[in-house]
Design a protein around this motif. Sequence first.
Motif, PDB file in Angstrom:
ATOM      1  N   MET A  98      55.873  26.426  -1.835  1.00 13.81           N
ATOM      2  CA  MET A  98      55.561  25.423  -2.850  1.00 13.81           C
ATOM      3  C   MET A  98      55.596  26.077  -4.234  1.00 13.81           C
ATOM      4  SD  MET A  98      52.181  22.972  -3.125  1.00 13.81           S
ATOM      5  CE  MET A  98      52.039  21.781  -4.426  1.00 13.81           C
ATOM      6  N   GLU A  99      56.283  25.441  -5.169  1.00 13.85           N
ATOM      7  CA  GLU A  99      56.432  26.013  -6.503  1.00 13.85           C
ATOM      8  C   GLU A  99      55.105  25.926  -7.266  1.00 13.85           C
ATOM      9  OE1 GLU A  99      59.193  25.452 -10.506  1.00 13.85           O
ATOM     10  OE2 GLU A  99      59.593  24.284  -8.684  1.00 13.85           O
ATOM     11  N   ALA A 100      54.737  27.060  -7.909  1.00 12.16           N
ATOM     12  CA  ALA A 100      53.476  27.098  -8.646  1.00 12.16           C
ATOM     13  C   ALA A 100      53.552  26.225  -9.891  1.00 12.16           C
ATOM     14  CB  ALA A 100      53.158  28.544  -9.032  1.00 12.16           C
ATOM     15  N   LYS A 101      52.447  25.579 -10.202  1.00 10.16           N
ATOM     16  CA  LYS A 101      52.391  24.761 -11.409  1.00 10.16           C
ATOM     17  C   LYS A 101      52.332  25.654 -12.645  1.00 10.16           C
ATOM     18  CE  LYS A 101      49.827  20.889  -9.333  1.00 10.16           C
ATOM     19  NZ  LYS A 101      48.577  20.077  -9.448  1.00 10.16           N
ATOM     20  N   PRO A 102      52.937  25.237 -13.740  1.00  8.75           N
ATOM     21  CA  PRO A 102      52.857  26.027 -14.965  1.00  8.75           C
ATOM     22  C   PRO A 102      51.441  26.022 -15.533  1.00  8.75           C
ATOM     23  CG  PRO A 102      53.918  23.924 -15.404  1.00  8.75           C
ATOM     24  CD  PRO A 102      53.756  24.013 -13.912  1.00  8.75           C
ATOM     25  N   VAL A 103      51.029  27.172 -16.039  1.00  4.23           N
ATOM     26  CA  VAL A 103      49.706  27.287 -16.653  1.00  4.23           C
ATOM     27  C   VAL A 103      49.807  26.863 -18.116  1.00  4.23           C
ATOM     28  CG1 VAL A 103      47.872  28.879 -17.321  1.00  4.23           C
ATOM     29  CG2 VAL A 103      48.984  29.121 -15.095  1.00  4.23           C
ATOM     30  N   LYS A 104      48.923  25.987 -18.542  1.00  2.00           N
ATOM     31  CA  LYS A 104      48.929  25.491 -19.919  1.00  2.00           C
ATOM     32  C   LYS A 104      47.671  25.954 -20.655  1.00  2.00           C
ATOM     33  CE  LYS A 104      51.487  21.203 -18.969  1.00  2.00           C
ATOM     34  NZ  LYS A 104      51.444  19.707 -19.087  1.00  2.00           N
ATOM     35  N   GLU A 105      47.823  26.102 -21.975  1.00  2.00           N
ATOM     36  CA  GLU A 105      46.689  26.448 -22.818  1.00  2.00           C
ATOM     37  C   GLU A 105      46.080  25.180 -23.427  1.00  2.00           C
ATOM     38  OE1 GLU A 105      46.359  30.688 -24.960  1.00  2.00           O
ATOM     39  OE2 GLU A 105      47.932  29.391 -25.758  1.00  2.00           O
ATOM     40  N   TRP A 106      44.767  25.211 -23.575  1.00  3.41           N
ATOM     41  CA  TRP A 106      44.042  24.109 -24.197  1.00  3.41           C
ATOM     42  C   TRP A 106      43.031  24.685 -25.176  1.00  3.41           C
ATOM     43  CZ3 TRP A 106      44.980  18.896 -23.161  1.00  3.41           C
ATOM     44  CH2 TRP A 106      45.847  18.648 -22.089  1.00  3.41           C
ATOM     45  N   TYR A 107      42.753  23.918 -26.220  1.00  2.69           N
ATOM     46  CA  TYR A 107      41.695  24.294 -27.159  1.00  2.69           C
ATOM     47  C   TYR A 107      40.557  23.296 -27.025  1.00  2.69           C
ATOM     48  CZ  TYR A 107      39.141  25.078 -31.507  1.00  2.69           C
ATOM     49  OH  TYR A 107      38.151  25.329 -32.431  1.00  2.69           O
ATOM     50  N   MET A 108      39.353  23.805 -26.756  1.00  5.23           N
ATOM     51  CA  MET A 108      38.168  22.958 -26.714  1.00  5.23           C
ATOM     52  C   MET A 108      37.189  23.425 -27.768  1.00  5.23           C
ATOM     53  SD  MET A 108      35.477  22.032 -23.644  1.00  5.23           S
ATOM     54  CE  MET A 108      34.745  23.667 -23.557  1.00  5.23           C
ATOM     55  N   GLU A 109      36.690  22.470 -28.538  1.00  7.37           N
ATOM     56  CA  GLU A 109      35.669  22.770 -29.533  1.00  7.37           C
ATOM     57  C   GLU A 109      34.547  21.764 -29.366  1.00  7.37           C
ATOM     58  OE1 GLU A 109      36.781  23.601 -33.792  1.00  7.37           O
ATOM     59  OE2 GLU A 109      35.549  21.806 -34.069  1.00  7.37           O
ATOM     60  N   TYR A 110      33.326  22.237 -29.407  1.00 11.09           N
ATOM     61  CA  TYR A 110      32.211  21.314 -29.282  1.00 11.09           C
ATOM     62  C   TYR A 110      31.132  21.642 -30.312  1.00 11.09           C
ATOM     63  CZ  TYR A 110      30.244  25.054 -26.295  1.00 11.09           C
ATOM     64  OH  TYR A 110      29.797  26.247 -25.793  1.00 11.09           O
ATOM     65  N   GLU A 111      30.470  20.591 -30.763  1.00  6.21           N
ATOM     66  CA  GLU A 111      29.371  20.732 -31.719  1.00  6.21           C
ATOM     67  C   GLU A 111      28.056  20.840 -30.963  1.00  6.21           C
ATOM     68  OE1 GLU A 111      27.370  18.179 -35.395  1.00  6.21           O
ATOM     69  OE2 GLU A 111      29.486  17.875 -34.853  1.00  6.21           O
ATOM     70  N   ILE A 112      27.234  21.780 -31.399  1.00  2.53           N
ATOM     71  CA  ILE A 112      25.965  22.036 -30.721  1.00  2.53           C
ATOM     72  C   ILE A 112      24.841  21.322 -31.463  1.00  2.53           C
ATOM     73  CG2 ILE A 112      24.355  23.823 -29.961  1.00  2.53           C
ATOM     74  CD1 ILE A 112      26.755  25.794 -30.095  1.00  2.53           C
ATOM     75  N   ASN A 150      40.089  28.794 -16.877  1.00  4.36           N
ATOM     76  CA  ASN A 150      39.839  30.132 -17.399  1.00  4.36           C
ATOM     77  C   ASN A 150      39.568  30.116 -18.902  1.00  4.36           C
ATOM     78  OD1 ASN A 150      40.380  31.441 -14.875  1.00  4.36           O
ATOM     79  ND2 ASN A 150      42.561  31.092 -15.260  1.00  4.36           N
ATOM     80  N   ILE A 151      38.602  30.920 -19.346  1.00  5.29           N
ATOM     81  CA  ILE A 151      38.322  31.109 -20.763  1.00  5.29           C
ATOM     82  C   ILE A 151      39.127  32.319 -21.249  1.00  5.29           C
ATOM     83  CG2 ILE A 151      36.562  31.563 -22.507  1.00  5.29           C
ATOM     84  CD1 ILE A 151      34.488  30.389 -20.605  1.00  5.29           C
ATOM     85  N   VAL A 152      40.030  32.088 -22.224  1.00  7.65           N
ATOM     86  CA  VAL A 152      40.831  33.181 -22.786  1.00  7.65           C
ATOM     87  C   VAL A 152      40.114  33.809 -23.972  1.00  7.65           C
ATOM     88  CG1 VAL A 152      43.053  33.792 -23.842  1.00  7.65           C
ATOM     89  CG2 VAL A 152      42.955  32.037 -22.054  1.00  7.65           C
ATOM     90  N   LEU A 169      41.393  27.853 -23.555  1.00 13.08           N
ATOM     91  CA  LEU A 169      41.303  27.747 -22.105  1.00 13.08           C
ATOM     92  C   LEU A 169      42.699  27.710 -21.490  1.00 13.08           C
ATOM     93  CD1 LEU A 169      38.722  24.796 -22.053  1.00 13.08           C
ATOM     94  CD2 LEU A 169      38.180  27.246 -21.995  1.00 13.08           C
ATOM     95  N   THR A 170      42.798  28.065 -20.218  1.00 14.31           N
ATOM     96  CA  THR A 170      44.054  27.905 -19.480  1.00 14.31           C
ATOM     97  C   THR A 170      43.768  27.264 -18.133  1.00 14.31           C
ATOM     98  OG1 THR A 170      43.915  30.142 -18.522  1.00 14.31           O
ATOM     99  CG2 THR A 170      45.193  29.872 -20.559  1.00 14.31           C
ATOM    100  N   THR A 171      44.687  26.407 -17.709  1.00 14.17           N
ATOM    101  CA  THR A 171      44.598  25.779 -16.394  1.00 14.17           C
ATOM    102  C   THR A 171      45.985  25.294 -15.992  1.00 14.17           C
ATOM    103  OG1 THR A 171      43.586  24.004 -15.084  1.00 14.17           O
ATOM    104  CG2 THR A 171      44.019  23.537 -17.395  1.00 14.17           C
ATOM    105  N   ASP A 172      46.205  25.159 -14.693  1.00 16.75           N
ATOM    106  CA  ASP A 172      47.490  24.656 -14.204  1.00 16.75           C
ATOM    107  C   ASP A 172      47.384  23.183 -13.792  1.00 16.75           C
ATOM    108  OD1 ASP A 172      45.951  24.828 -11.939  1.00 16.75           O
ATOM    109  OD2 ASP A 172      47.345  26.108 -10.813  1.00 16.75           O
ATOM    110  N   ASP A 173      46.267  22.533 -14.169  1.00 14.56           N
ATOM    111  CA  ASP A 173      46.045  21.150 -13.750  1.00 14.56           C
ATOM    112  C   ASP A 173      45.455  20.355 -14.920  1.00 14.56           C
ATOM    113  OD1 ASP A 173      45.418  18.760 -12.570  1.00 14.56           O
ATOM    114  OD2 ASP A 173      44.445  19.628 -10.809  1.00 14.56           O
ATOM    115  N   ASP A 174      46.258  19.465 -15.510  1.00 15.43           N
ATOM    116  CA  ASP A 174      45.798  18.667 -16.648  1.00 15.43           C
ATOM    117  C   ASP A 174      44.625  17.756 -16.270  1.00 15.43           C
ATOM    118  OD1 ASP A 174      47.844  19.862 -17.970  1.00 15.43           O
ATOM    119  OD2 ASP A 174      49.099  18.064 -18.173  1.00 15.43           O
TER     120      ASP A 174
END
Length: 264
Positions: free
Chosen positions: A1-15, A36-38, A52-57
């Motif tokens: 089974m072909e591996a899914k591509p890993v994508k980068e995401w930016y998350m920002e949150y206010e505390i 994963n946290i980069v 962040l990185t993940t292979d699942d949107d």
Amino acid sequence: MEAKPVKEWYMEYEIHKNRPGLLGDMASVLGMMNINIVTINGVDDIRRGMLLTTDDDEKIEGLRNIIQKVDNITITRLRPPTLLDRLAVRHGRYIERDSEDKKTFRFIRDELGLLVDFMAEILKREGHQMIGIRGMPRVGKTESMIAASVSANKRWTFVSSTLLRQTIRSSLAIDEMTPDHVYLIDGIVSTMRATEKHHTLLREIIHFPAAKIIEHPDIFVRESEYELSDFTYIIELRHHPDEEITYEIINNSRMNDFDMTLGG
């Protein structure tokens, strides 16, 4: 089974309430979801940014739904990272952007490291880039241009300048006309003191598929056929946030009395 591509995401949150263990709880949630946290950093005091990185949107949407139920924080950004997002995480603050002209970015001299990083990321891109940089004398314009070129691993060439002595080039060597060059241009010198040979060279450089950084873009536009809309980005550099950038000293001076210390 072909591996899914890993994508980068930016998350920002206010505390809203920075209770002990909040970051640990966030890291645990991300770990359980196999996200994963980069990189992680505080952004503008009350916010925290993560690359962040993940292979699942779908995991990102699941993360959004979970955090919306947490009382102490609010997500302010969750998207594929932009250049400004990456720099915000790297330096811990967002670059100030003009509210009306979105291609104009503002810095003060204490932020030269952030400015150099920002320009270097732009210069790493291939093809035509035309950057204008405004600022009063000795604020750090020239040193920022050179440092950004070095950081981007690009060769830099002064086409016109007042650094050390006046430079007005009328020709370039063959090895100076390459796409990995950054051409540094003083908009005052090139338009108010140069020869027609220099103007011919300047037109060739402007249309060459490489990066150009032009000091004093307003004078450059006023005295040439180019428009501010021709610039990819405009950077404003000040000693302090309230400093006015003015060209009154130039407008009130005769050409022969032009102050050659205006560079920098």
